[in-house]
Motif scaffolding. Structure first.
Motif, PDB file in Angstrom:
ATOM      1  N   GLN A  89     -13.323  -5.545 -12.638  1.00  0.00           N
ATOM      2  CA  GLN A  89     -13.369  -6.453 -11.135  1.00  0.00           C
ATOM      3  C   GLN A  89     -13.726  -8.146 -11.426  1.00  0.00           C
ATOM      4  O   GLN A  89     -13.998  -8.660 -12.126  1.00  0.00           O
ATOM      5  CB  GLN A  89     -15.567  -6.067 -10.658  1.00  0.00           C
ATOM      6  CG  GLN A  89     -15.619  -6.266  -9.373  1.00  0.00           C
ATOM      7  CD  GLN A  89     -15.156  -5.723  -8.405  1.00  0.00           C
ATOM      8  OE1 GLN A  89     -14.383  -4.682  -8.564  1.00  0.00           O
ATOM      9  NE2 GLN A  89     -14.777  -6.472  -7.001  1.00  0.00           N
ATOM     10  N   VAL A  90     -12.950  -8.100  -9.756  1.00  0.00           N
ATOM     11  CA  VAL A  90     -13.225 -10.515 -10.164  1.00  0.00           C
ATOM     12  C   VAL A  90     -13.960 -10.542  -9.540  1.00  0.00           C
ATOM     13  O   VAL A  90     -14.592 -10.220  -8.331  1.00  0.00           O
ATOM     14  CB  VAL A  90     -11.146 -10.599  -9.293  1.00  0.00           C
ATOM     15  CG1 VAL A  90     -11.709 -11.507  -9.173  1.00  0.00           C
ATOM     16  CG2 VAL A  90      -9.697  -9.955  -9.522  1.00  0.00           C
ATOM     17  N   GLN A  91     -14.486 -11.695  -9.960  1.00  0.00           N
ATOM     18  CA  GLN A  91     -15.661 -12.572  -9.969  1.00  0.00           C
ATOM     19  C   GLN A  91     -15.409 -13.731  -9.629  1.00  0.00           C
ATOM     20  O   GLN A  91     -14.565 -14.301 -10.204  1.00  0.00           O
ATOM     21  CB  GLN A  91     -16.989 -12.113 -10.843  1.00  0.00           C
ATOM     22  CG  GLN A  91     -18.087 -13.401 -10.455  1.00  0.00           C
ATOM     23  CD  GLN A  91     -18.852 -13.632 -11.809  1.00  0.00           C
ATOM     24  OE1 GLN A  91     -18.254 -13.085 -13.028  1.00  0.00           O
ATOM     25  NE2 GLN A  91     -20.293 -13.797 -11.250  1.00  0.00           N
ATOM     26  N   LEU A  92     -15.872 -14.002  -7.760  1.00  0.00           N
ATOM     27  CA  LEU A  92     -15.793 -15.383  -7.903  1.00  0.00           C
ATOM     28  C   LEU A  92     -16.523 -16.000  -7.480  1.00  0.00           C
ATOM     29  O   LEU A  92     -17.622 -15.947  -6.940  1.00  0.00           O
ATOM     30  CB  LEU A  92     -14.351 -15.591  -6.018  1.00  0.00           C
ATOM     31  CG  LEU A  92     -13.204 -14.746  -6.276  1.00  0.00           C
ATOM     32  CD1 LEU A  92     -12.680 -15.036  -5.005  1.00  0.00           C
ATOM     33  CD2 LEU A  92     -12.496 -15.297  -7.426  1.00  0.00           C
ATOM     34  N   VAL A  93     -16.929 -17.622  -8.210  1.00  0.00           N
ATOM     35  CA  VAL A  93     -18.376 -18.333  -7.611  1.00  0.00           C
ATOM     36  C   VAL A  93     -17.919 -19.315  -7.029  1.00  0.00           C
ATOM     37  O   VAL A  93     -17.340 -21.192  -8.034  1.00  0.00           O
ATOM     38  CB  VAL A  93     -18.654 -18.195  -9.182  1.00  0.00           C
ATOM     39  CG1 VAL A  93     -19.689 -19.637  -9.349  1.00  0.00           C
ATOM     40  CG2 VAL A  93     -18.497 -17.209 -10.080  1.00  0.00           C
ATOM     41  N   GLU A  94     -18.179 -20.412  -6.315  1.00  0.00           N
ATOM     42  CA  GLU A  94     -18.853 -21.193  -5.486  1.00  0.00           C
ATOM     43  C   GLU A  94     -19.113 -22.242  -5.778  1.00  0.00           C
ATOM     44  O   GLU A  94     -19.958 -21.838  -6.617  1.00  0.00           O
ATOM     45  CB  GLU A  94     -18.232 -20.606  -4.007  1.00  0.00           C
ATOM     46  CG  GLU A  94     -17.588 -20.113  -3.673  1.00  0.00           C
ATOM     47  CD  GLU A  94     -18.068 -18.840  -2.829  1.00  0.00           C
ATOM     48  OE1 GLU A  94     -17.331 -18.241  -2.002  1.00  0.00           O
ATOM     49  OE2 GLU A  94     -19.215 -18.716  -3.735  1.00  0.00           O
ATOM     50  N   SER A  95     -19.499 -23.768  -5.926  1.00  0.00           N
ATOM     51  CA  SER A  95     -20.165 -24.676  -6.259  1.00  0.00           C
ATOM     52  C   SER A  95     -19.648 -25.825  -5.720  1.00  0.00           C
ATOM     53  O   SER A  95     -18.511 -25.978  -4.740  1.00  0.00           O
ATOM     54  CB  SER A  95     -19.956 -24.636  -7.724  1.00  0.00           C
ATOM     55  OG  SER A  95     -18.754 -25.499  -8.073  1.00  0.00           O
ATOM     56  N   GLY A  96     -19.810 -26.625  -5.449  1.00  0.00           N
ATOM     57  CA  GLY A  96     -19.958 -28.275  -4.730  1.00  0.00           C
ATOM     58  C   GLY A  96     -20.297 -27.945  -2.901  1.00  0.00           C
ATOM     59  O   GLY A  96     -20.319 -29.332  -2.572  1.00  0.00           O
ATOM     60  N   GLY A  97     -21.297 -27.196  -2.529  1.00  0.00           N
ATOM     61  CA  GLY A  97     -21.733 -27.405  -1.866  1.00  0.00           C
ATOM     62  C   GLY A  97     -23.126 -28.088  -1.118  1.00  0.00           C
ATOM     63  O   GLY A  97     -23.243 -28.707  -2.427  1.00  0.00           O
ATOM     64  N   GLY A  98     -23.957 -28.937  -0.525  1.00  0.00           N
ATOM     65  CA  GLY A  98     -24.672 -29.717  -0.012  1.00  0.00           C
ATOM     66  C   GLY A  98     -25.118 -29.469   1.496  1.00  0.00           C
ATOM     67  O   GLY A  98     -24.609 -29.740   2.280  1.00  0.00           O
ATOM     68  N   LEU A  99     -25.982 -30.972   1.122  1.00  0.00           N
ATOM     69  CA  LEU A  99     -26.087 -31.740   2.239  1.00  0.00           C
ATOM     70  C   LEU A  99     -25.309 -33.605   2.194  1.00  0.00           C
ATOM     71  O   LEU A  99     -25.555 -34.013   1.669  1.00  0.00           O
ATOM     72  CB  LEU A  99     -27.666 -32.022   2.813  1.00  0.00           C
ATOM     73  CG  LEU A  99     -28.209 -33.130   4.252  1.00  0.00           C
ATOM     74  CD1 LEU A  99     -27.935 -32.576   5.237  1.00  0.00           C
ATOM     75  CD2 LEU A  99     -29.418 -33.736   3.353  1.00  0.00           C
ATOM     76  N   VAL A 100     -24.891 -33.487   3.480  1.00  0.00           N
ATOM     77  CA  VAL A 100     -24.304 -34.438   3.604  1.00  0.00           C
ATOM     78  C   VAL A 100     -24.247 -34.579   4.517  1.00  0.00           C
ATOM     79  O   VAL A 100     -23.604 -34.082   6.134  1.00  0.00           O
ATOM     80  CB  VAL A 100     -22.146 -34.337   3.394  1.00  0.00           C
ATOM     81  CG1 VAL A 100     -21.618 -33.009   4.086  1.00  0.00           C
ATOM     82  CG2 VAL A 100     -21.791 -35.082   3.351  1.00  0.00           C
ATOM     83  N   GLN A 101     -24.064 -36.390   5.240  1.00  0.00           N
ATOM     84  CA  GLN A 101     -24.208 -36.757   6.762  1.00  0.00           C
ATOM     85  C   GLN A 101     -22.543 -36.736   7.142  1.00  0.00           C
ATOM     86  O   GLN A 101     -21.546 -37.106   6.647  1.00  0.00           O
ATOM     87  CB  GLN A 101     -24.479 -38.855   6.877  1.00  0.00           C
ATOM     88  CG  GLN A 101     -26.357 -39.010   6.222  1.00  0.00           C
ATOM     89  CD  GLN A 101     -26.283 -40.056   7.023  1.00  0.00           C
ATOM     90  OE1 GLN A 101     -25.490 -41.125   6.054  1.00  0.00           O
ATOM     91  NE2 GLN A 101     -27.587 -40.341   6.407  1.00  0.00           N
TER      92      GLN A 101
END
Length: 126
Positions: free
Chosen positions: A1-13
């Motif tokens: 099984q391939v696991q993908l993990v996102e990062s870098g999101g958030g609140l921005v103007q």
């Protein structure tokens, strides 16, 4: 099984920038076409950008063309999405995806991708 993990999101103007990353722990996914999708509340999942296996060909939705850049580091197994000039309408959950390794074309339909991350949320304030 391939696991993908996102990062870098958030609140921005509005007008700001963010860079998303998608790691595949223990895998390089060098043989897979990879892509970013997004899904806003109450809307269907939509294609944002895709990249072929060597990283030499890319495809973008019209709504992000000229503002977003997709790239990949096959040695690290990481996919990136550099987002500039963010707009409130870019607010969504962003998900990375990968196709089966034997398939070579960038596709825009979510049904063509079999591996998915959980998503990272981006909110763009006006």
């Amino acid at each position: 099984q391939v696991q993908l993990v996102e990062s870098g999101g958030g609140l921005v103007q509005a007008g700001g920038s963010l860079t998303l990353a998608c790691a595949a722990p223990g895998r390089t996914l060098v043989g897979s076409v990879r892509a970013w999708f997004r899904q806003a509340p109450g809307k269907e999942r939509e294609f944002v950008a895709g990249i072929n296996r060597p990283g030499s060909d890319t495809s973008y939705a019209d709504s992000v063309k000229g503002r977003f850049t997709i790239s990949r580091d096959n040695a690290k197994g990481t996919l990136y999405l550099q987002m500039n000039g963010l707009k409130p309408e870019d607010t969504a959950v962003y998900l990375c995806a990968a196709r089966r390794e034997e398939l070579s074309h960038i596709k825009w339909s979510p049904t063509d991708y079999v591996y998915w991350g959980q998503g990272t949320h981006i909110t763009v304030s006006s």
